[in-house]
Scaffold this motif. Structure first.
Motif, short mmCIF file in Angstrom:
data_model
loop_
_atom_site.label_atom_id
_atom_site.label_comp_id
_atom_site.label_asym_id
_atom_site.label_seq_id
_atom_site.Cartn_x
_atom_site.Cartn_y
_atom_site.Cartn_z
N LEU A 195 0.84 -1.19 0.00
CA LEU A 195 0.00 0.00 0.00
C LEU A 195 0.88 1.25 0.00
N GLY A 196 0.45 2.25 -0.75
CA GLY A 196 1.14 3.54 -0.74
C GLY A 196 0.27 4.58 -0.07
N LEU A 197 0.78 5.20 0.99
CA LEU A 197 -0.01 6.14 1.78
C LEU A 197 0.72 7.47 1.92
N GLY A 198 -0.05 8.52 2.18
CA GLY A 198 0.54 9.81 2.51
C GLY A 198 1.18 9.75 3.89
N PRO A 199 2.29 10.44 4.08
CA PRO A 199 3.03 10.33 5.35
C PRO A 199 2.30 10.95 6.54
N ASP A 200 1.42 11.92 6.30
CA ASP A 200 0.74 12.60 7.39
C ASP A 200 -0.70 12.15 7.57
N GLY A 201 -1.12 11.14 6.81
CA GLY A 201 -2.48 10.66 6.91
C GLY A 201 -2.71 9.87 8.19
N HIS A 202 -3.96 9.80 8.60
CA HIS A 202 -4.31 9.11 9.84
C HIS A 202 -4.09 7.61 9.72
N THR A 203 -4.31 7.05 8.52
CA THR A 203 -4.13 5.61 8.34
C THR A 203 -2.68 5.20 8.59
N GLY A 204 -1.74 5.94 8.06
CA GLY A 204 -0.34 5.63 8.27
C GLY A 204 0.05 5.71 9.74
#
Length: 217
Positions: free
Chosen positions: A60-69
């Motif tokens: 999975l590729g996620l944004g670094p500041d997102g809540h999921t990460g």
């Protein structure tokens, strides 16, 4: 493959290519909804479109500041839910929401904090068997998983999550009877194609490695 300039047509005639610099490279990838556990035990639900599978591992590729990460770095359980094309509006209702309060600086103005993501999307949670976050009841395919590695990508602008799939749930209507296989003629993922939503078109054929070939294909 050469693509004609007219929409919906193709041609075998060779054409010169032009050099472009797209702002995004979402060249047709499946949409998934990730359910994760918040610090207080509540649930976060987030859409994303950078996912691909290697055996029983989904990257999975996620944004670094997102809540999921942030959730996965501390609590690795998650569910990877695959919506179908007709559910694109539920996905889009989630798109401008964030589970982080305050809203991260890079999301301010375009996103708003929303703790009740399932309700906001009009979706229903159902209990998982092996992980703490719930599944999305309306999604035909749900994969309970655990993040085994969360690390920055080479650019430092994203997070790469390697999630080991522990259990797969499928709507029986899309499963080949008496097998463990999804019927590709009955299942269509929701595709994110350069920030537009699509479903699959008609089947063209199958790979020589397919275990679900059908007569005439």
């Amino acid at each position: 493959m050469n693509i004609a300039t007219h929409r919906g047509t193709s041609t075998d005639t060779a054409a010169d290519h032009v050099t472009i610099t797209p702002s995004i490279l979402y060249f047709g990838t499946p949409v998934v909804l990730l359910s994760t556990e918040n610090e207080d035990g509540s649930v976060n639900l987030a859409p994303m479109s950078s996912a691909w599978a290697l055996g029983q591992v989904v990257v999975l590729g996620l944004g670094p500041d997102g809540h999921t990460g942030h959730n996965l770095a501390a609590r690795p359980d998650l569910v990877i839910n695959l919506p179908q094309p007709r559910q694109w509006q539920a996905v889009e209702r989630l798109a401008p929401l964030t589970g982080r309060d305050p809203v991260p600086a890079d999301k301010q103005g375009a996103f708003r904090f929303e703790p009740a993501k399932f309700a906001a999307a009009g979706l229903r949670p159902e209990p998982s068997d092996l992980v703490r976050p719930p599944r999305v009841a309306e999604c035909p395919i749900q994969m309970e998983a655990r993040a085994v590695r969360v690390q920055p990508d080479v650019s430092g602008e994203f997070l790469i999550v390697e999630a080991h799939v522990l259990k797969v749930h499928a709507d029986p209507r899309i499963v080949v009877p008496d097998t463990q296989h999804i019927d590709p003629a009955l299942w269509s993922p929701l595709i994110y194609n350069f920030r537009h939503y699509f479903g699959l078109g008609a089947e063209l054929g199958h790979s020589f490695r397919s275990r679900t070939p059908r007569p005439g294909r």
